[in-house]
Motif scaffolding. Structure first.
Motif, mmCIF file in Angstrom:
data_model
loop_
_atom_site.group_PDB
_atom_site.id
_atom_site.type_symbol
_atom_site.label_atom_id
_atom_site.label_comp_id
_atom_site.label_asym_id
_atom_site.label_seq_id
_atom_site.Cartn_x
_atom_site.Cartn_y
_atom_site.Cartn_z
ATOM 1 N N CYS A 131 -15.059 -37.274 -23.912
ATOM 2 C CA CYS A 131 -16.220 -36.691 -24.524
ATOM 3 C C CYS A 131 -17.158 -36.721 -23.169
ATOM 4 O O CYS A 131 -18.099 -35.866 -23.010
ATOM 5 C CB CYS A 131 -17.032 -37.739 -25.173
ATOM 6 S SG CYS A 131 -16.258 -37.887 -26.872
ATOM 7 N N THR A 132 -16.811 -37.422 -22.013
ATOM 8 C CA THR A 132 -17.582 -37.583 -20.972
ATOM 9 C C THR A 132 -17.556 -36.083 -20.042
ATOM 10 O O THR A 132 -18.622 -35.529 -19.516
ATOM 11 C CB THR A 132 -17.162 -38.579 -19.948
ATOM 12 O OG1 THR A 132 -17.270 -39.892 -20.671
ATOM 13 C CG2 THR A 132 -18.077 -38.707 -18.580
ATOM 14 N N VAL A 133 -16.295 -35.727 -19.993
ATOM 15 C CA VAL A 133 -16.194 -34.574 -19.280
ATOM 16 C C VAL A 133 -16.436 -33.458 -20.012
ATOM 17 O O VAL A 133 -17.196 -32.427 -19.382
ATOM 18 C CB VAL A 133 -14.297 -34.215 -19.314
ATOM 19 C CG1 VAL A 133 -14.183 -32.964 -18.673
ATOM 20 C CG2 VAL A 133 -13.830 -35.323 -18.247
ATOM 21 N N GLN A 134 -16.440 -33.363 -21.317
ATOM 22 C CA GLN A 134 -16.833 -32.225 -22.009
ATOM 23 C C GLN A 134 -18.468 -32.174 -21.915
ATOM 24 O O GLN A 134 -18.906 -30.799 -21.798
ATOM 25 C CB GLN A 134 -16.426 -32.393 -23.737
ATOM 26 C CG GLN A 134 -14.800 -32.085 -23.942
ATOM 27 C CD GLN A 134 -14.471 -32.339 -25.334
ATOM 28 O OE1 GLN A 134 -15.186 -32.836 -25.975
ATOM 29 N NE2 GLN A 134 -13.078 -32.204 -25.384
ATOM 30 N N ASN A 135 -19.107 -33.290 -22.220
ATOM 31 C CA ASN A 135 -20.449 -33.116 -22.137
ATOM 32 C C ASN A 135 -20.940 -32.615 -20.733
ATOM 33 O O ASN A 135 -22.334 -32.001 -20.438
ATOM 34 C CB ASN A 135 -21.234 -34.626 -22.506
ATOM 35 C CG ASN A 135 -20.998 -34.955 -23.736
ATOM 36 O OD1 ASN A 135 -21.107 -33.997 -24.632
ATOM 37 N ND2 ASN A 135 -20.850 -36.362 -24.222
ATOM 38 N N THR A 136 -20.297 -33.107 -19.569
ATOM 39 C CA THR A 136 -20.695 -32.585 -18.253
ATOM 40 C C THR A 136 -20.594 -31.310 -18.058
ATOM 41 O O THR A 136 -21.251 -30.529 -17.387
ATOM 42 C CB THR A 136 -19.834 -33.457 -17.266
ATOM 43 O OG1 THR A 136 -19.942 -34.857 -17.342
ATOM 44 C CG2 THR A 136 -20.177 -33.163 -15.634
ATOM 45 N N ASN A 137 -19.215 -30.690 -18.738
ATOM 46 C CA ASN A 137 -19.124 -29.142 -18.651
ATOM 47 C C ASN A 137 -19.742 -28.240 -19.528
ATOM 48 O O ASN A 137 -19.651 -27.147 -19.429
ATOM 49 C CB ASN A 137 -17.454 -28.929 -18.783
ATOM 50 C CG ASN A 137 -16.785 -29.729 -17.629
ATOM 51 O OD1 ASN A 137 -17.329 -30.011 -16.685
ATOM 52 N ND2 ASN A 137 -15.474 -30.081 -17.938
ATOM 53 N N ARG A 138 -20.479 -28.849 -20.680
ATOM 54 C CA ARG A 138 -21.074 -28.187 -21.495
ATOM 55 C C ARG A 138 -22.479 -27.442 -21.181
ATOM 56 O O ARG A 138 -23.186 -27.962 -20.442
ATOM 57 C CB ARG A 138 -21.577 -28.916 -22.548
ATOM 58 C CG ARG A 138 -21.799 -28.276 -24.016
ATOM 59 C CD ARG A 138 -22.521 -29.107 -25.135
ATOM 60 N NE ARG A 138 -21.127 -29.589 -25.595
ATOM 61 C CZ ARG A 138 -20.718 -30.823 -25.618
ATOM 62 N NH1 ARG A 138 -21.474 -31.643 -24.955
ATOM 63 N NH2 ARG A 138 -19.470 -31.001 -26.480
#
Length: 247
Positions: free
Chosen positions: A98-105
């Motif tokens: 979730c942390t990585v996906q929110n950063t890359n979104r």
């Protein structure tokens, strides 16, 4: 002479006790250890495409069911602790994803459990949604178990379902690899297989029908190997600067 024999027996007992403790620790943490390289790979690359979060879904359901099976039919405590450790490991993986996906979104739109959109089931933007879903599933299992705890058929069914979900562990990753046409970003593939095999062997103490689900699980891993072979060829050619290979 008798005192020497007694000392030797005490030493042997101490050695066996130590080995037993070490084996128990290996069983408790062994299933979660293969996910450490995957965790580190996601942290390093800031990319979650190579890992299917539905693996977490399958393992969370399987281990929650196993805990309720323990309530109805107590088995070795080591396996109960193994389930707790695996649940915590899966939440750690989900939190990182979730942390990585929110950063890359790029888009600011987030998908939440409260949206009740099946299209984004288990694709939520916050780890709290995963926690809420698992909490609801646990409460549901708790209520049903309290009502049917005296039923031997129900208790055995819990054990069977736990093992069946474990046997499906390879399916989400297989579909992810097929969708991506790649295994890039997936780490410790052989170790995951080995750990899952050990876990399935442990599960044989839970239900006598484990052999049937183990066979299905092996077939799933064979299918994933086939997908892996198909997808690795174009990756290798591209890395060598060759033309793109069409499968």
């Amino acid at each position: 002479m008798d005192s020497e024999v007694a000392l030797q027996e005490e030493d042997m007992d101490g050695s066996w006790t130590l080995l037993s403790w070490l084996a128990s620790l290996l069983m408790v943490f062994g299933g979660a250890l293969p996910y450490v390289p995957q965790f580190q790979e996601i942290q390093r690359s800031s990319n979650t495409e190579g890992f299917s979060t539905r693996v977490c879904l399958v393992l969370l359901i399987a281990n929650i069911l196993r805990i309720f099976f323990w309530i109805g039919k107590q088995f070795e405590l080591t396996l109960l602790l193994q389930s707790v450790v695996m649940i915590l490991t899966m939440f750690a993986m989900l939190h990182l994803c979730c942390t990585v996906q929110n950063t890359n979104r790029v888009s600011t739109k987030q998908h939440r459990l409260t949206d009740l959109n099946l299209q984004y089931f288990w694709k939520w933007s916050a780890v709290e949604d995963y926690l809420l879903f698992c909490f609801g599933f646990t409460v549901l299992c708790a209520v049903v178990t309290m009502l049917l705890l005296d039923s031997a058929v129900f208790v055995e069914m819990l054990g069977f379902l736990a093992v069946m979900f474990e046997a499906m562990l390879g399916v989400p990753q297989l579909l992810q690899n097929f969708h991506n046409h790649s295994t890039k970003g997936m780490r410790g593939k052989a170790d995951l297989k080995q750990a899952d095999g050990v876990e399935a062997q442990h599960s044989s103490t839970l239900h006598e029908e484990e052999g049937m689900t183990r066979k299905d699980e092996d077939q799933t891993w064979l299918m994933e190997d086939f997908i892996w072979i198909l997808t690795r060829k174009p990756e290798r050619l591209q890395s060598e600067g060759s033309a793109t290979c069409i499968i």
